[in-house]
Design a protein around this motif. Structure first.
Motif, PDB file in Angstrom:
ATOM      1  N   PHE A 141      52.922  74.289  62.803  1.00  0.00           N
ATOM      2  CA  PHE A 141      54.237  74.750  62.354  1.00  0.00           C
ATOM      3  C   PHE A 141      55.364  73.945  62.986  1.00  0.00           C
ATOM      4  O   PHE A 141      56.309  73.542  62.293  1.00  0.00           O
ATOM      5  CB  PHE A 141      54.424  76.232  62.677  1.00  0.00           C
ATOM      6  CG  PHE A 141      55.829  76.711  62.426  1.00  0.00           C
ATOM      7  CD1 PHE A 141      56.281  76.908  61.140  1.00  0.00           C
ATOM      8  CD2 PHE A 141      56.699  76.939  63.475  1.00  0.00           C
ATOM      9  CE1 PHE A 141      57.575  77.329  60.902  1.00  0.00           C
ATOM     10  CE2 PHE A 141      57.999  77.360  63.245  1.00  0.00           C
ATOM     11  CZ  PHE A 141      58.435  77.562  61.955  1.00  0.00           C
ATOM     12  N   LEU A 169      43.088  78.560  52.069  1.00  0.00           N
ATOM     13  CA  LEU A 169      42.583  79.934  52.065  1.00  0.00           C
ATOM     14  C   LEU A 169      41.529  80.121  50.973  1.00  0.00           C
ATOM     15  O   LEU A 169      40.588  80.895  51.144  1.00  0.00           O
ATOM     16  CB  LEU A 169      43.725  80.931  51.864  1.00  0.00           C
ATOM     17  CG  LEU A 169      44.677  81.050  53.044  1.00  0.00           C
ATOM     18  CD1 LEU A 169      45.686  82.155  52.794  1.00  0.00           C
ATOM     19  CD2 LEU A 169      43.938  81.320  54.334  1.00  0.00           C
ATOM     20  N   LEU A 181      44.581  78.054  59.890  1.00  0.00           N
ATOM     21  CA  LEU A 181      45.957  78.563  59.932  1.00  0.00           C
ATOM     22  C   LEU A 181      46.890  77.555  60.588  1.00  0.00           C
ATOM     23  O   LEU A 181      48.057  77.437  60.212  1.00  0.00           O
ATOM     24  CB  LEU A 181      46.005  79.898  60.674  1.00  0.00           C
ATOM     25  CG  LEU A 181      45.323  81.042  59.917  1.00  0.00           C
ATOM     26  CD1 LEU A 181      45.185  82.259  60.798  1.00  0.00           C
ATOM     27  CD2 LEU A 181      46.108  81.387  58.652  1.00  0.00           C
ATOM     28  N   GLU A 203      55.918  85.627  59.341  1.00  0.00           N
ATOM     29  CA  GLU A 203      54.625  85.117  58.880  1.00  0.00           C
ATOM     30  C   GLU A 203      53.487  85.822  59.607  1.00  0.00           C
ATOM     31  O   GLU A 203      52.399  85.964  59.057  1.00  0.00           O
ATOM     32  CB  GLU A 203      54.549  83.602  59.117  1.00  0.00           C
ATOM     33  CG  GLU A 203      55.409  82.813  58.151  1.00  0.00           C
ATOM     34  CD  GLU A 203      54.592  81.824  57.346  1.00  0.00           C
ATOM     35  OE1 GLU A 203      53.882  81.012  57.956  1.00  0.00           O
ATOM     36  OE2 GLU A 203      54.662  81.871  56.114  1.00  0.00           O
ATOM     37  N   ILE A 240      49.567  84.232  49.674  1.00  0.00           N
ATOM     38  CA  ILE A 240      50.176  83.143  48.920  1.00  0.00           C
ATOM     39  C   ILE A 240      51.505  83.581  48.304  1.00  0.00           C
ATOM     40  O   ILE A 240      52.495  82.857  48.357  1.00  0.00           O
ATOM     41  CB  ILE A 240      49.191  82.616  47.859  1.00  0.00           C
ATOM     42  CG1 ILE A 240      48.052  81.895  48.574  1.00  0.00           C
ATOM     43  CG2 ILE A 240      49.882  81.693  46.882  1.00  0.00           C
ATOM     44  CD1 ILE A 240      46.881  81.559  47.709  1.00  0.00           C
ATOM     45  N   ARG A 246      53.960  83.548  50.819  1.00  0.00           N
ATOM     46  CA  ARG A 246      54.358  82.185  51.187  1.00  0.00           C
ATOM     47  C   ARG A 246      55.433  81.647  50.256  1.00  0.00           C
ATOM     48  O   ARG A 246      56.282  80.867  50.674  1.00  0.00           O
ATOM     49  CB  ARG A 246      53.137  81.263  51.135  1.00  0.00           C
ATOM     50  CG  ARG A 246      52.429  81.195  52.454  1.00  0.00           C
ATOM     51  CD  ARG A 246      52.711  79.865  53.104  1.00  0.00           C
ATOM     52  NE  ARG A 246      52.635  79.978  54.544  1.00  0.00           N
ATOM     53  CZ  ARG A 246      52.537  78.930  55.356  1.00  0.00           C
ATOM     54  NH1 ARG A 246      52.468  77.723  54.858  1.00  0.00           N
ATOM     55  NH2 ARG A 246      52.526  79.091  56.647  1.00  0.00           N
ATOM     56  N   LYS A 293      44.117  87.039  49.894  1.00  0.00           N
ATOM     57  CA  LYS A 293      44.631  85.694  49.673  1.00  0.00           C
ATOM     58  C   LYS A 293      45.868  85.740  48.778  1.00  0.00           C
ATOM     59  O   LYS A 293      46.863  85.066  49.045  1.00  0.00           O
ATOM     60  CB  LYS A 293      43.534  84.852  49.029  1.00  0.00           C
ATOM     61  CG  LYS A 293      43.889  83.398  48.895  1.00  0.00           C
ATOM     62  CD  LYS A 293      42.839  82.662  48.099  1.00  0.00           C
ATOM     63  CE  LYS A 293      42.690  83.321  46.768  1.00  0.00           C
ATOM     64  NZ  LYS A 293      41.744  82.803  45.849  1.00  0.00           N
ATOM     65  N   VAL A 335      54.164  73.535  51.650  1.00  0.00           N
ATOM     66  CA  VAL A 335      53.881  74.641  52.562  1.00  0.00           C
ATOM     67  C   VAL A 335      53.144  75.756  51.820  1.00  0.00           C
ATOM     68  O   VAL A 335      52.222  76.385  52.347  1.00  0.00           O
ATOM     69  CB  VAL A 335      55.195  75.162  53.170  1.00  0.00           C
ATOM     70  CG1 VAL A 335      54.955  76.384  54.023  1.00  0.00           C
ATOM     71  CG2 VAL A 335      55.865  74.067  53.994  1.00  0.00           C
ATOM     72  N   VAL A 336      53.570  75.992  50.578  1.00  0.00           N
ATOM     73  CA  VAL A 336      52.910  77.029  49.782  1.00  0.00           C
ATOM     74  C   VAL A 336      51.523  76.559  49.367  1.00  0.00           C
ATOM     75  O   VAL A 336      50.530  77.284  49.492  1.00  0.00           O
ATOM     76  CB  VAL A 336      53.750  77.359  48.529  1.00  0.00           C
ATOM     77  CG1 VAL A 336      53.057  78.408  47.684  1.00  0.00           C
ATOM     78  CG2 VAL A 336      55.141  77.824  48.928  1.00  0.00           C
ATOM     79  N   VAL A 380      58.469  83.685  62.972  1.00  0.00           N
ATOM     80  CA  VAL A 380      57.156  83.864  63.606  1.00  0.00           C
ATOM     81  C   VAL A 380      56.620  85.259  63.291  1.00  0.00           C
ATOM     82  O   VAL A 380      55.476  85.425  62.856  1.00  0.00           O
ATOM     83  CB  VAL A 380      57.247  83.672  65.133  1.00  0.00           C
ATOM     84  CG1 VAL A 380      55.924  84.025  65.791  1.00  0.00           C
ATOM     85  CG2 VAL A 380      57.650  82.261  65.471  1.00  0.00           C
ATOM     86  N   ALA A 432      48.550  76.669  51.793  1.00  0.00           N
ATOM     87  CA  ALA A 432      47.938  77.997  51.912  1.00  0.00           C
ATOM     88  C   ALA A 432      46.973  78.231  50.756  1.00  0.00           C
ATOM     89  O   ALA A 432      45.907  78.825  50.933  1.00  0.00           O
ATOM     90  CB  ALA A 432      49.016  79.073  51.928  1.00  0.00           C
ATOM     91  N   VAL A 433      47.327  77.731  49.576  1.00  0.00           N
ATOM     92  CA  VAL A 433      46.479  77.980  48.409  1.00  0.00           C
ATOM     93  C   VAL A 433      45.100  77.355  48.603  1.00  0.00           C
ATOM     94  O   VAL A 433      44.076  78.045  48.555  1.00  0.00           O
ATOM     95  CB  VAL A 433      47.128  77.421  47.124  1.00  0.00           C
ATOM     96  CG1 VAL A 433      46.177  77.559  45.951  1.00  0.00           C
ATOM     97  CG2 VAL A 433      48.444  78.132  46.840  1.00  0.00           C
ATOM     98  N   VAL A 458      47.668  75.224  57.942  1.00  0.00           N
ATOM     99  CA  VAL A 458      48.573  75.831  56.964  1.00  0.00           C
ATOM    100  C   VAL A 458      50.003  75.851  57.496  1.00  0.00           C
ATOM    101  O   VAL A 458      50.962  75.976  56.742  1.00  0.00           O
ATOM    102  CB  VAL A 458      48.076  77.262  56.635  1.00  0.00           C
ATOM    103  CG1 VAL A 458      49.130  78.064  55.936  1.00  0.00           C
ATOM    104  CG2 VAL A 458      46.823  77.199  55.791  1.00  0.00           C
ATOM    105  N   GLY A 459      50.157  75.710  58.822  1.00  0.00           N
ATOM    106  CA  GLY A 459      51.490  75.708  59.409  1.00  0.00           C
ATOM    107  C   GLY A 459      51.969  77.092  59.771  1.00  0.00           C
ATOM    108  O   GLY A 459      53.146  77.414  59.611  1.00  0.00           O
ATOM    109  N   LEU A 460      51.070  77.909  60.269  1.00  0.00           N
ATOM    110  CA  LEU A 460      51.478  79.254  60.674  1.00  0.00           C
ATOM    111  C   LEU A 460      52.267  79.170  61.972  1.00  0.00           C
ATOM    112  O   LEU A 460      51.807  78.575  62.943  1.00  0.00           O
ATOM    113  CB  LEU A 460      50.233  80.124  60.885  1.00  0.00           C
ATOM    114  CG  LEU A 460      50.580  81.583  61.129  1.00  0.00           C
ATOM    115  CD1 LEU A 460      50.711  82.324  59.820  1.00  0.00           C
ATOM    116  CD2 LEU A 460      49.555  82.242  62.012  1.00  0.00           C
ATOM    117  N   PRO A 461      53.463  79.758  62.015  1.00  0.00           N
ATOM    118  CA  PRO A 461      54.230  79.699  63.260  1.00  0.00           C
ATOM    119  C   PRO A 461      53.474  80.372  64.404  1.00  0.00           C
ATOM    120  O   PRO A 461      52.826  81.392  64.209  1.00  0.00           O
ATOM    121  CB  PRO A 461      55.522  80.452  62.926  1.00  0.00           C
ATOM    122  CG  PRO A 461      55.329  81.078  61.608  1.00  0.00           C
ATOM    123  CD  PRO A 461      54.173  80.445  60.946  1.00  0.00           C
TER     124      PRO A 461
END
Lengths: 628, 557
Positions: free
Chosen positions: B397, B430, B386, A147, A175, A178, A171, B422-423, A144, B426-427, B389-392
């Motif tokens: 998430f 965002l 977000l 990120e 990425i 990530r 960005k 997951v990556v 948590v 975000a691409v 995107v799966g932000l904790p």
């Protein structure tokens, strides 16, 4: 001992919430002071906790505070809790301390920015995330924070979002991080699969149950995560771009704290590295290679902040070198010392940029020492500190790393020593080009009139950090067993897995003298080559200026390659093949049905209505039957 | 029986249906009559749904609040409704999303019939989630097509006719297989027991040969895979989501898509556990392809609505992945992610609707720099993005993490490849955010209006849920897990009875559902776990499913 660790992230988190909602009403400068206050409060609590911990015997200095259960499914029980031990406390102290100073500096630096309140919203959220990252007792909760800091980094790099370069850099940072984070996730999966827990103390307690292969996989995946966050080979190219953000951000996030999170993670999980095979070697080699590569690039850059950014990449490389050779205390020592002198360098650079109205090209500067004496002195302190000139902080911290590298493998030491010369040189080059030589900004009309020294609210932090950068070495002196404060403090956490150097007292003296000589060589080179002139193209080869072409290669392979693949999928596979098959079936049926046209209307719409009416009829029939 | 419990489930199905009829009847009345009536009805449904969630017994794996009434006794069809940990929050989600969609996606023309169709659709969705009778389910499942079709074709955009028919026919073809499958299963059961029934609790005990089981599995799965949608059966969705009015896009993506994933977990896993296990690798592969493919195609989308459609394909891929990974973690994650995705995608479409209302377009290249004129709208948008995107810390998430960790445990390499999603999320998200909100606003974008109070209030519940479920999903997971544990045990038990090549626990060793349940609170389980105790555990779990019927009918009277 104070058991209120949750207050430390809670204060900046509350500051974030209040500022996010009322920030613009609270306004300038009160919003900044409020944000600074919350971080200072966290620092105060950290100090109280430290005082309590010192009073305890070494074996009682570790405890977990659990708040609540976050994700409870089957064998997976993720608790939101804080692991307080000597290691996390060191991290908390320097994170909150440096953050408080940089918040304070930002009040002045951001004073004229229209996004003033928004800036402190992100900054407070960052500190909260960073504290969660270093204190979490469960890897998922660590994630948590992990990120969270990446997110704040994204927001703050793209802070001036109407500049396309800033938006793209933000960005890109997110990425690339990530990619590393995917490694973090997979490492958690591997560990959970083998141990059925993700609690850090439980993992470390049961490492014996891990097979070597599993431990190696998990350690390598965690290291991948660390290379993303800490900008190491192969994921380092986002950090120089991150300099698009405001300078206090560069100092706090992209030098002192967030980018060192990877080092923290490695030290925290060091018993895992110990259990794995060859991962330490990989870390040491990647670290020292990054240190050298980044140092060569830093020697040729013309952007005042990019020099320092590559320098950060290089210094973190030293920290990973330390981790790799099993010198965990030295890694933390260098991390803390680096936080002092690197944020000092960034804030001094910020002061220069501020004074020259946002000019960042060092070739347009020159002769600034007369106009900005405080900044000049601060930058010089930072330079000499990072160069490893005795008795300033890096002399001790980097020295400790190099001693252990030497005792581990002479090859690692040689690369590290060459990097040390580069370090003293590139920072000296920047120092001389900016503060000595012609006043080129006058001729190029960068500003009207003379540059001005920064206000006291920015100078105060410079003074504090200069002192810390100078005396930071006191944290861990090698001479006497009673002076190695940090080593004995961290011994309960990393003592059992640390390697001890085998060079002896005489060897340590010889290496210390060698380090000093290397530093002096670098300093002298910079002085000889750059004191008078800022124009020496032959010293700035294009290959190094373009950062070994790494970024361009990535761009070609991943960005453009990925785009081409996506384009092929969208325009050919999706449109022609998958949807084409569907529409083809439909038109084929239509063609077959055209013979029956006379008795059919031919409008699919009408069929649809027919189907609907049929269904309604069936339903009505059923209802009637049900009524019977 | 004396104290008849209040028939919550029957009421929550019938209430919106009756309201739909009322609203349709008063079409001629002033606009506010229809609006008030549908607002009251949908809020009453929400209140009922919340009551059901409060009354729900947390540690009960079986169906609760069951109401069973004979409907067409001669054909063995009954009005059987029940709620368990899997359907509970889908019903709550439906009750939350519909009022927001009706408020946020207001239409100018023929508002009364629009609202009537929406209420009718709500009734059909809730009935699908609660139905314990296959025919009742099929009727409800099919009836959703009617209002959805009219919503798209009546209030949609330029290519609405094409999109509506494509949607209708595509899903209808899938459903034809489902109907055949249902009838075949019922007749096999009739043949074995002499008893014609469509009750899923009873049909779960039908003995099926491997081939028959596989065929029936595919017949059911065809319908659900189209509805979800699962790659490569998804091409109706970008057209339908793209051309539907905002309210239509919201309910299509947030609720109707869940009928597909819900159908898989409720019917495939319960009725055909052996086929599910043997078909899992194939479907897992499609799910992973969908995750990556959806993300890559989304990255090339020039249209915000189609982008969300492809991102949905990717996210539904995660949900299906978790369903077929068949571990307690992944299944719980999938059920939770159905809720999360519903919330996130509804919020995204509502926000896109706000952009459309101001600019008359959702073409990404025409939008630029909106963060400057509308910082609050941008902030809400970024929170939702977000979460996607799966932000904790945000809801996306928790579900994604559970799915991936559960998949890794049972089907390692699918889990590893899925992490790439997951990556990629975000691409593309965002990148879209940057193009629309960053940069300097130009032309009309400069005068973009900030979020209004009414719009803000609409987003409050969604953003609140995004944050709440991200930080404290425990109340939801605690209610999902008993049902999921029982289901995993049911599937494992069925797989154990066959000594063929598909013994799911062979490579999973200790990670089977049974031993996991016994070692839940222990940090470490012995490595040699799957043995008699595991079997015993499995059979007790199967009893839970079996006894659910008796408990249920007892309650329902």
């Amino acid at each position: 001992m104070l058991h209120a660790a949750y207050l430390m992230p809670l204060f900046p988190l509350a500051g974030f919430a209040v500022l996010a909602v009322f920030g613009r009403k609270i306004g300038n400068p009160l919003a900044g002071w409020l944000a600074t206050g919350t971080v200072t409060a966290s620092f105060a609590i950290a100090l109280v906790t430290l005082a309590g911990m010192i009073g305890e015997p070494a074996s009682h200095r570790s405890f977990v505070e659990t708040l609540f259960t976050w994700i409870p499914v089957s064998a997976l029980h993720v608790q939101v809790g804080f692991l307080i031990d000597p290691l996390s406390l060191v991290m908390v102290l320097f994170v909150t301390g440096v953050s408080a100073v940089i918040h304070w500096y930002s009040i002045g630096y951001m004073a004229h920015d229209e996004g003033y309140a928004r800036f402190f919203v992100y900054l407070n959220l960052f500190v909260a995330s960073m504290l969660i990252l270093v204190m979490a007792s469960n890897l998922v909760f660590t994630f948590v924070g992990w990120e969270g800091v990446g997110l704040c980094s994204y927001f703050l790099i793209a802070f001036w979002y109407d500049r396309p370069a800033a938006a793209s850099a933000g960005k890109k940072a997110f990425i690339m991080n990530r990619v590393g984070d995917a490694g973090f996730l997979l490492a958690m999966f591997v560990l959970f699969n083998a141990l059925h827990t993700l609690s850090i103390p439980a993992i470390l307690a049961h490492l014996g149950d891990l097979s070597t292969g599993t431990a190696t996989a998990a350690a390598l995946l965690l290291f991948l995560a660390a290379t993303g966050k800490s900008a190491q080979i192969p994921l380092f190219t986002w950090l120089p771009d991150a300099m698009e953000g405001p300078t206090p951000v560069s100092a706090l996030i992209h030098a002192a704290t967030m980018v060192t999170a990877g080092v923290y993670l490695m030290v925290r999980m060091s018993p895992l590295l110990h259990r794995a095979t060859d991962v330490s070697e990989v870390i040491a080699i990647v670290g020292v290679a990054t240190a050298l590569v980044a140092a060569t690039i830093a020697s040729t850059q013309n952007d005042i902040k990019k020099v320092i950014a590559y320098s950060t990449v290089s210094q973190i490389g030293y920290m990973f070198l330390a981790v790799g050779v099993g010198a965990y205390t030295a890694a933390i020592f260098l991390m803390v010392a680096h936080a002092f002198y690197k944020s000092l360098l960034f804030l001094s650079a910020g002061s220069v940029i501020h004074g020259l109205h946002d000019e960042q090209d060092i070739k347009k500067m020159g002769g600034l020492r007369k106009f900005m004496p405080w900044t000049f002195a601060a930058f010089m302190a930072g330079w000499l500190a990072i160069a490893g000139v005795p008795p300033l902080s890096a002399f001790w911290a980097k020295g400790a790393v190099l001693v252990h590298a030497f005792s581990y493998d002479i090859g690692l030491w040689i690369v590290g020593a060459i990097t040390a010369v580069f370090t003293a040189y590139y920072m000296g080059r920047e120092f001389y080009i900016v503060f000595y030589g012609d006043e080129r900004w006058r001729r190029l009309e960068v500003i009207k009139g003379d540059p001005h020294e920064s206000p006291w609210v920015m100078r105060g932090p410079l003074v504090i950090l200069s002192v810390l950068a100078a005396i930071g070495g006191l944290l861990d002196l090698p001479f006497h067993p009673h002076l190695d404060f940090l080593s004995s403090w961290l011994a309960p956490v990393v003592g059992s897995v640390s390697r001890h150097s085998s060079v002896g007292v005489g060897g340590e003296w010889a290496l210390a003298i060698t380090d000093s000589v290397l530093a002096v060589i670098g300093v002298t080179l910079a002085w000889r080559l750059w004191r008078v002139t800022a124009d020496a193209r032959h010293l700035e080869p294009a290959f190094l200026q373009r950062a070994w072409l790494v970024d361009e290669t990535y761009d070609k392979i991943f960005a453009r390659g990925g785009e081409a693949l996506a384009g092929f999928l969208a325009n050919v596979v999706e449109a022609k093949i998958i949807d084409g098959a569907v529409n083809g079936t439909a038109s084929g049926l239509r063609w077959m049905g055209s013979g029956l046209r006379r008795i059919q209307t031919g409008y699919v719409r009408n069929y649809a209505i027919g189907i609907v009416l049929g269904l309604v009829a069936i339903l009505a029939w059923m209802l009637v039957r049900a009524g019977v | 029986m004396t104290a008849e419990p209040f028939p919550f489930l029957t009421v929550i199905v019938l209430l919106p249906a009756i309201a739909a009829v009322v609203v349709a009847v008063v079409q001629k009345a002033p606009r506010w009559v229809a609006e008030l009536a549908s607002a009251l009805a949908s809020l009453a449904v929400l209140a009922l749904a919340v009551t059901i969630a409060v009354q729900f017994r947390t540690h009960d794996a079986g169906y609760q609040m069951v109401s069973r009434h004979q409907w067409i006794p001669g054909l063995g069809i009954s009005w059987a409704l029940g709620v368990d940990g899997i359907s509970l929050f889908l019903v709550v989600l439906t009750a939350v999303i519909f009022p927001l969609a009706m408020l946020g996606g207001k239409v100018r023309q023929r508002p009364a019939s629009f609202l009537a169709w929406m209420l009718f659709l709500e009734a059909a969705c809730i009935a699908s989630f609660l139905s314990l009778d296959l025919i009742l389910f099929f009727v409800a499942f099919e009836i959703t097509l009617v209002p959805a079709y009219f919503l798209i074709s009546g209030w949609g955009h330029e290519r609405r006719g094409y999109a509506a028919i494509k949607f209708f026919l595509y899903t209808f073809v899938g459903s034809a297989f489902l109907l055949v499958g249902i009838l075949a299963l019922a007749f096999i059961h009739l043949h074995q027991t002499g008893h014609l029934t469509f009750d899923i609790v009873q049909l779960a005990h039908t003995h099926l040969s491997a081939v028959t089981g596989d065929l029936l599995f595919w017949a059911f799965t065809a319908a659900f895979a189209v509805k979800a949608p699962l790659f490569p059966l998804h091409t109706w969705s970008p057209d339908a989501y793209g051309e539907a009015p905002i309210a239509g896009s919201v309910v299509l993506a947030a609720i109707l898509a869940k009928l597909g994933t819900y159908g898989i977990i409720r019917f495939d896993l319960t009725l055909f556990p052996r086929a599910t296990v043997s078909m899992a690798p194939g479907i897992l592969t499609l799910a992973v392809i969908g995750i990556i493919y959806g993300a890559l195609v989304a990255a090339k989308s020039k249209d915000l609505k189609r982008l969300v459609a492809y991102s949905s394909l990717s996210h539904i891929g995660f949900i299906v992945l978790g369903l077929f990974a068949l571990s307690a973690e992944s299944l719980s994650g999938s059920v939770l992610q159905m809720i999360n995705h519903g919330i996130i995608v509804a919020a995204l479409f509502l926000l896109i609707g706000m952009i459309y209302e101001r600019r008359g377009t959702w073409q990404i290249p025409k939008l630029r720099g909106l963060q400057r004129p509308a910082p609050i709208l941008a902030a809400v948008f970024v929170v939702v993005v977000l979460a996607a995107v799966g932000l904790p810390g945000l809801n996306g998430f928790v579900g994604e993490f559970l799915i991936l960790i559960g998949t890794f445990v049972t089907h390692r390499w699918w889990g590893v490849v899925a992490v790439a999603g997951v990556v990629l999320s975000a691409v593309y998200l965002l990148w879209a955010y940057q193009q629309v909100f960053h940069g300097k606003p130009d032309g009309e974008n400069e005068h973009f209006h900030e979020m209004r109070w009414r719009e803000g209030l609409l987003m409050v519940p969604l953003v609140g849920l995004i944050v709440f479920l991200g930080i404290y999903p425990k109340p939801v997971l605690d209610r999902i897990e008993p049902t999921v544990d029982a289901l995993v045990a049911h599937v494992d038990a069925a797989a154990h009875t066959r000594h063929g090549p598909h013994t799911p626990c062979r490579e999973r060793s200790v990670r089977c559902a049974g031993p996991k349940a016994t070692t839940r609170n222990l940090a470490l389980a012995p490595r040699s776990g799957v043995t008699p105790s595991a079997r015993a555990q499995d059979s007790t779990h199967r009893d839970v499913i079996g006894t659910a019927a008796t408990t249920g009918s007892g309650v329902g009277g």
